[in-house]
Write a protein that holds these residues in place. Sequence first.
Motif, PDB file in Angstrom:
ATOM      1  N   ARG A  22       0.835  -1.204   0.000  1.00 18.94           N
ATOM      2  CA  ARG A  22       0.000   0.000   0.000  1.00 18.94           C
ATOM      3  C   ARG A  22       0.867   1.250   0.000  1.00 18.94           C
ATOM      4  O   ARG A  22       0.553   2.242  -0.672  1.00 18.94           O
ATOM      5  N   GLN A  23       1.965   1.230   0.738  1.00 15.52           N
ATOM      6  CA  GLN A  23       2.865   2.387   0.773  1.00 15.52           C
ATOM      7  C   GLN A  23       3.418   2.661  -0.621  1.00 15.52           C
ATOM      8  O   GLN A  23       3.539   3.811  -1.028  1.00 15.52           O
ATOM      9  N   LYS A  24       3.714   1.599  -1.370  1.00 16.84           N
ATOM     10  CA  LYS A  24       4.204   1.762  -2.743  1.00 16.84           C
ATOM     11  C   LYS A  24       3.135   2.404  -3.627  1.00 16.84           C
ATOM     12  O   LYS A  24       3.427   3.305  -4.412  1.00 16.84           O
ATOM     13  N   VAL A  25       1.891   1.955  -3.498  1.00 15.78           N
ATOM     14  CA  VAL A  25       0.791   2.513  -4.296  1.00 15.78           C
ATOM     15  C   VAL A  25       0.578   3.986  -3.943  1.00 15.78           C
ATOM     16  O   VAL A  25       0.392   4.827  -4.830  1.00 15.78           O
ATOM     17  N   LEU A  26       0.614   4.313  -2.654  1.00 16.44           N
ATOM     18  CA  LEU A  26       0.444   5.712  -2.243  1.00 16.44           C
ATOM     19  C   LEU A  26       1.586   6.576  -2.760  1.00 16.44           C
ATOM     20  O   LEU A  26       1.377   7.723  -3.174  1.00 16.44           O
ATOM     21  N   ALA A  27       2.805   6.035  -2.771  1.00 13.96           N
ATOM     22  CA  ALA A  27       3.945   6.785  -3.302  1.00 13.96           C
ATOM     23  C   ALA A  27       3.783   7.021  -4.807  1.00 13.96           C
ATOM     24  O   ALA A  27       4.142   8.097  -5.315  1.00 13.96           O
ATOM     25  N   GLU A  28       3.232   6.037  -5.522  1.00 12.66           N
ATOM     26  CA  GLU A  28       2.973   6.224  -6.957  1.00 12.66           C
ATOM     27  C   GLU A  28       1.929   7.313  -7.175  1.00 12.66           C
ATOM     28  O   GLU A  28       2.027   8.091  -8.120  1.00 12.66           O
ATOM     29  N   ASN A  29       0.941   7.377  -6.290  1.00  9.98           N
ATOM     30  CA  ASN A  29      -0.065   8.441  -6.395  1.00  9.98           C
ATOM     31  C   ASN A  29       0.574   9.811  -6.242  1.00  9.98           C
ATOM     32  O   ASN A  29       0.277  10.738  -6.995  1.00  9.98           O
ATOM     33  N   VAL A  30       1.463   9.947  -5.258  1.00 14.11           N
ATOM     34  CA  VAL A  30       2.143  11.226  -5.035  1.00 14.11           C
ATOM     35  C   VAL A  30       3.044  11.555  -6.217  1.00 14.11           C
ATOM     36  O   VAL A  30       3.087  12.699  -6.683  1.00 14.11           O
ATOM     37  N   ALA A  31       3.746  10.546  -6.737  1.00 14.19           N
ATOM     38  CA  ALA A  31       4.649  10.777  -7.868  1.00 14.19           C
ATOM     39  C   ALA A  31       3.899  11.218  -9.122  1.00 14.19           C
ATOM     40  O   ALA A  31       4.446  11.936  -9.958  1.00 14.19           O
ATOM     41  N   ASN A  32       2.650  10.801  -9.261  1.00 14.80           N
ATOM     42  CA  ASN A  32       1.857  11.151 -10.435  1.00 14.80           C
ATOM     43  C   ASN A  32       0.876  12.293 -10.165  1.00 14.80           C
ATOM     44  O   ASN A  32      -0.116  12.431 -10.882  1.00 14.80           O
ATOM     45  N   ALA A  33       1.160  13.107  -9.177  1.00  8.50           N
ATOM     46  CA  ALA A  33       0.255  14.199  -8.812  1.00  8.50           C
ATOM     47  C   ALA A  33       0.088  15.219  -9.934  1.00  8.50           C
ATOM     48  O   ALA A  33      -0.927  15.911  -9.990  1.00  8.50           O
ATOM     49  N   ASP A  34       1.070  15.326 -10.825  1.00 10.63           N
ATOM     50  CA  ASP A  34       0.979  16.280 -11.930  1.00 10.63           C
ATOM     51  C   ASP A  34       0.699  15.619 -13.278  1.00 10.63           C
ATOM     52  O   ASP A  34       0.696  16.279 -14.302  1.00 10.63           O
ATOM     53  N   THR A  35       0.469  14.333 -13.289  1.00 17.40           N
ATOM     54  CA  THR A  35       0.203  13.609 -14.532  1.00 17.40           C
ATOM     55  C   THR A  35      -1.241  13.855 -14.963  1.00 17.40           C
ATOM     56  O   THR A  35      -2.165  13.577 -14.203  1.00 17.40           O
ATOM     57  N   PRO A  36      -1.456  14.378 -16.152  1.00 19.32           N
ATOM     58  CA  PRO A  36      -2.822  14.648 -16.607  1.00 19.32           C
ATOM     59  C   PRO A  36      -3.653  13.365 -16.675  1.00 19.32           C
ATOM     60  O   PRO A  36      -3.201  12.344 -17.173  1.00 19.32           O
ATOM     61  N   GLY A  37      -4.858  13.428 -16.151  1.00 14.24           N
ATOM     62  CA  GLY A  37      -5.794  12.312 -16.219  1.00 14.24           C
ATOM     63  C   GLY A  37      -5.527  11.185 -15.230  1.00 14.24           C
ATOM     64  O   GLY A  37      -6.235  10.190 -15.237  1.00 14.24           O
ATOM     65  N   PHE A  38      -4.510  11.317 -14.389  1.00 14.93           N
ATOM     66  CA  PHE A  38      -4.193  10.243 -13.444  1.00 14.93           C
ATOM     67  C   PHE A  38      -5.209  10.231 -12.311  1.00 14.93           C
ATOM     68  O   PHE A  38      -5.598  11.264 -11.794  1.00 14.93           O
ATOM     69  N   ARG A  39      -5.646   9.054 -11.932  1.00 17.71           N
ATOM     70  CA  ARG A  39      -6.575   8.879 -10.817  1.00 17.71           C
ATOM     71  C   ARG A  39      -5.856   8.128  -9.709  1.00 17.71           C
ATOM     72  O   ARG A  39      -5.182   7.131  -9.976  1.00 17.71           O
ATOM     73  N   ALA A  40      -6.036   8.598  -8.493  1.00 12.54           N
ATOM     74  CA  ALA A  40      -5.387   7.976  -7.340  1.00 12.54           C
ATOM     75  C   ALA A  40      -5.922   6.561  -7.141  1.00 12.54           C
ATOM     76  O   ALA A  40      -7.089   6.285  -7.383  1.00 12.54           O
TER      77      ALA A  40
END
Length: 134
Positions: A22-40
């Motif tokens: 889960r920590q890895k998934v949350l880190a991917e969410n933070v890393a993609n905070a500026d990616t257009p169209g990305f959903r957490a």
Amino acid sequence: MSVTDLPVVAMLRNRMQWQQTRQKVLAENVANADTPGFRARDLKEPRFRPDGAVAAAGLPVIGMERTSGLHLASAGGGGPSEERTGTRFEMTPSGNAVSLEDEMLKAADNQSDYQLASLLYRKSLQTLRTAVGR
């Protein structure tokens, strides 16, 4: 019977593995905070049966989707995860639905839960060693 076969130890070990993923998934969410169209995304919480086995072991694997050829591919094959639909914040004009505040709060909660599980795991093993007489 091995020590790792005990239900409490197995549940704590599975819980810690889930929290690492889960920590890895949350880190991917933070890393993609500026990616257009990305959903957490987030992981479904495991449910344990009374015998210590994970009840949700047969969840399907959902991989990350690349919305542009310029985006980096996911390193892992994904895990049992789900796209979050409800957030407290609105989407940005680029279609990004990641809230850094939400993600950081979830990461902090996940870290404290992991520390608790690892403490309980360590104490369980110490109790077993004491019972054996070591």
